[in-house]
Design an enzyme around this catalytic site. Structure first.
Site, PDB file in Angstrom:
ATOM      1  N   ARG A  26       0.810  -1.231   0.000  1.00  0.00           N
ATOM      2  CA  ARG A  26       0.000   0.000   0.000  1.00  0.00           C
ATOM      3  C   ARG A  26       0.839   1.275   0.000  1.00  0.00           C
ATOM      4  O   ARG A  26       0.374   2.323   0.443  1.00  0.00           O
ATOM      5  CB  ARG A  26      -0.973   0.024   1.184  1.00  0.00           C
ATOM      6  CG  ARG A  26      -2.009  -1.103   1.182  1.00  0.00           C
ATOM      7  CD  ARG A  26      -2.943  -0.981  -0.019  1.00  0.00           C
ATOM      8  NE  ARG A  26      -4.158  -1.749   0.179  1.00  0.00           N
ATOM      9  CZ  ARG A  26      -5.327  -1.209   0.528  1.00  0.00           C
ATOM     10  NH1 ARG A  26      -5.440   0.073   0.707  1.00  0.00           N
ATOM     11  NH2 ARG A  26      -6.379  -1.972   0.679  1.00  0.00           N
ATOM     12  N   ARG A  30      -2.120   6.716   0.232  1.00  0.00           N
ATOM     13  CA  ARG A  30      -2.447   7.896   1.019  1.00  0.00           C
ATOM     14  C   ARG A  30      -1.395   8.414   1.978  1.00  0.00           C
ATOM     15  O   ARG A  30      -1.595   9.459   2.576  1.00  0.00           O
ATOM     16  CB  ARG A  30      -3.743   7.615   1.781  1.00  0.00           C
ATOM     17  CG  ARG A  30      -4.906   7.446   0.836  1.00  0.00           C
ATOM     18  CD  ARG A  30      -6.038   6.740   1.498  1.00  0.00           C
ATOM     19  NE  ARG A  30      -5.600   5.410   1.902  1.00  0.00           N
ATOM     20  CZ  ARG A  30      -6.329   4.583   2.615  1.00  0.00           C
ATOM     21  NH1 ARG A  30      -7.504   4.950   3.022  1.00  0.00           N
ATOM     22  NH2 ARG A  30      -5.861   3.386   2.933  1.00  0.00           N
ATOM     23  N   ARG A  39      -5.292  13.144  -5.683  1.00  0.00           N
ATOM     24  CA  ARG A  39      -6.560  12.460  -5.415  1.00  0.00           C
ATOM     25  C   ARG A  39      -7.668  13.470  -5.135  1.00  0.00           C
ATOM     26  O   ARG A  39      -8.793  13.327  -5.595  1.00  0.00           O
ATOM     27  CB  ARG A  39      -6.319  11.525  -4.225  1.00  0.00           C
ATOM     28  CG  ARG A  39      -7.502  10.877  -3.639  1.00  0.00           C
ATOM     29  CD  ARG A  39      -7.897   9.650  -4.414  1.00  0.00           C
ATOM     30  NE  ARG A  39      -8.793   8.873  -3.566  1.00  0.00           N
ATOM     31  CZ  ARG A  39     -10.034   9.252  -3.281  1.00  0.00           C
ATOM     32  NH1 ARG A  39     -10.514  10.359  -3.800  1.00  0.00           N
ATOM     33  NH2 ARG A  39     -10.775   8.522  -2.485  1.00  0.00           N
ATOM     34  N   ASP A  76      -6.584  -1.651  -7.863  1.00  0.00           N
ATOM     35  CA  ASP A  76      -7.236  -2.291  -6.719  1.00  0.00           C
ATOM     36  C   ASP A  76      -7.583  -3.728  -7.091  1.00  0.00           C
ATOM     37  O   ASP A  76      -7.756  -4.044  -8.263  1.00  0.00           O
ATOM     38  CB  ASP A  76      -8.501  -1.538  -6.302  1.00  0.00           C
ATOM     39  CG  ASP A  76      -8.841  -1.856  -4.849  1.00  0.00           C
ATOM     40  OD1 ASP A  76      -8.310  -1.177  -3.962  1.00  0.00           O
ATOM     41  OD2 ASP A  76      -9.599  -2.824  -4.609  1.00  0.00           O
ATOM     42  N   TYR A 154     -15.739 -10.321  -1.183  1.00  0.00           N
ATOM     43  CA  TYR A 154     -16.332  -9.013  -1.504  1.00  0.00           C
ATOM     44  C   TYR A 154     -17.550  -9.153  -2.416  1.00  0.00           C
ATOM     45  O   TYR A 154     -18.525  -8.413  -2.290  1.00  0.00           O
ATOM     46  CB  TYR A 154     -15.297  -8.085  -2.146  1.00  0.00           C
ATOM     47  CG  TYR A 154     -14.310  -7.513  -1.137  1.00  0.00           C
ATOM     48  CD1 TYR A 154     -14.688  -6.482  -0.279  1.00  0.00           C
ATOM     49  CD2 TYR A 154     -13.027  -8.021  -1.011  1.00  0.00           C
ATOM     50  CE1 TYR A 154     -13.799  -5.965   0.662  1.00  0.00           C
ATOM     51  CE2 TYR A 154     -12.130  -7.512  -0.077  1.00  0.00           C
ATOM     52  CZ  TYR A 154     -12.530  -6.485   0.754  1.00  0.00           C
ATOM     53  OH  TYR A 154     -11.662  -5.982   1.692  1.00  0.00           O
TER      54      TYR A 154
END
Ligand code: CP3
Length: 341
Positions: A26, A30, A39, A76, A154
């Site tokens: 990751r 962020r 973003r 993703d 998911y």
């Protein structure tokens, strides 16, 4: 093109290296102010994922800013369900949401799969090609996918969950539909990952983020065989399998046709080494929360982690993805401690 820094790939292939390579799961996200600025100027997460030159830009940011030994393509794992016919949304501050979910064998039969589904993901392959060009051989580029069980979770649950009890219920109550779905996801993932390799991915990592909630029997039935199919099908580049919290499954994962095995922070490297034997390379495993501690403690903990893995057959990383509010300076302390170690 010849890589200037091929430490990560040499280590992944099990070769002796002068030091362990280091990157962070990751990392392309962020923690970086550059990411947040870009973003914030867009309509949302999906615009970034689906615009190849922007995805490439975000992929390269941590190489420039943190000095990691590998880039991971910004994307993703949920692009696979979407390519199969289940559109996802990324809800701000909440996470993924599927307005439609899989509930029955009929729903599974209606999904696209294999090469035709993988063809829906041209924007990912384009992002890889641009990234390779712009990296210009500085470091290798990692491609990735979710493991079939995590993707099923998911698709059935429809969102994140602490227990994924709806997804587990699906395994217990509709095992045939579950196997049909897992095979369709597997076929799509294989076609997708081969396309990623053709577009320039130097290594493939498979994320089984929800491995740890299955029983060992369920893992052997519904998860491991499908990962094994994928690992066997990817033959041109090394493969990493990261099954989070699946301490009970390491022996089985150790028999797969993979080069690297991810280790989460709950598991001692010696335990994994005993389970998988001496050939596999291990990747991990500092607790991501350790990076909230003062810099001197981050340095000490990183050195201790390196000692636990011992010399060779190790790729330094965290035990799971880096959290968005992690102090960037401590991320750099982690990386530099490995590099100077
Ligand atoms: O590792 C990288 O730097 C590459 C990019 C990457 C993302 N997601 C970007 C992302 C990777 C490898 C993933 C994998 C992924 N996505 C996994 C497996 C790894 C893991 O962490 O267990 C899973 C389970 C997902 C599904 C997903 N995507 C969730 C649950 C969420 C919301 C929670 C969260 O972490 O924000 C996402 C969103 C997501 N994927 C973001 C990023 C940078 C945050 C979106 C944003 O707000 O900008």
């Amino acid at each position: 093109m010849k890589l200037q820094n091929d430490l990560f790939l040499r280590a992944a292939r099990g070769e002796q290296t002068e030091r362990p390579p280091v990157w962070l799961m990751r990392q392309a996200g962020r923690i970086l102010p550059q990411y947040r600025a870009l973003r914030g100027s867009l309509s949302g997460f999906k615009e970034l994922v689906e615009t190849p030159h922007l995805a490439a830009e975000v992929t390269i940011q941590p190489v420039d800013e943190i000095g990691v030994d590998a880039a991971i393509i910004f994307s993703d794992i949920l692009v696979i369900p979407e390519a199969m016919g289940l559109v996802y949304e990324m809800v701000e501050k909440k996470g993924p949401l599927f307005p439609q979910t899989i509930q029955s064998v009929k729903d599974v039969e209606n999904l696209r799969s294999g090469a035709p589904a993988a063809e829906e993901l041209n924007y990912v392959y384009e992002a890889l090609k641009i990234t390779k060009r712009e990296l210009n051989g500085r470091v290798p580029l990692i491609g990735f996918s979710g493991a079939p069980w995590t993707i099923l979770a998911y698709m059935v649950e429809g969102s994140g969950s602490k227990t994924f009890s709806k997804a587990k219920k699906f395994l217990y109550t509709q095992p045939e539909a579950a196997h049909l779905l897992l095979q369709k996801i597997t076929d799509t993932t294989i076609a997708y990952l081969k396309n990623k390799v053709a577009a320039g991915a130097d290594l493939i990592q498979i994320f089984d983020s929800w491995a740890g909630i299955l029983t060992p029997e369920q893992y052997s039935t519904f998860a491991a065989p499908y990962i094994a199919q994928i690992a066997a099908a990817i033959d041109k580049v090394p493969v990493t399998v990261f099954a989070k919290n699946a301490w009970f499954a390491y022996a089985e994962i150790g028999r797969m046709d993979c080069n690297v095995i991810g280790v989460d922070w709950n598991t001692h490297p010696d335990f994994v080494r005993n389970a998988v034997g001496n050939e596999k390379v291990l990747q991990g495993n500092l607790d991501p929360c350790q990076l909230y501690a003062p810099a001197a403690e981050v340095e000490k903990a990183t050195e201790e982690m390196l000692k636990k893995f011992g010399k060779g057959k190790h790729i330094a990383n965290l035990g799971h993805g880096v959290y968005p509010d992690t102090p960037l300076d401590n991320v750099k302390v982690f990386v530099n401690t490995v590099k100077n170690g």
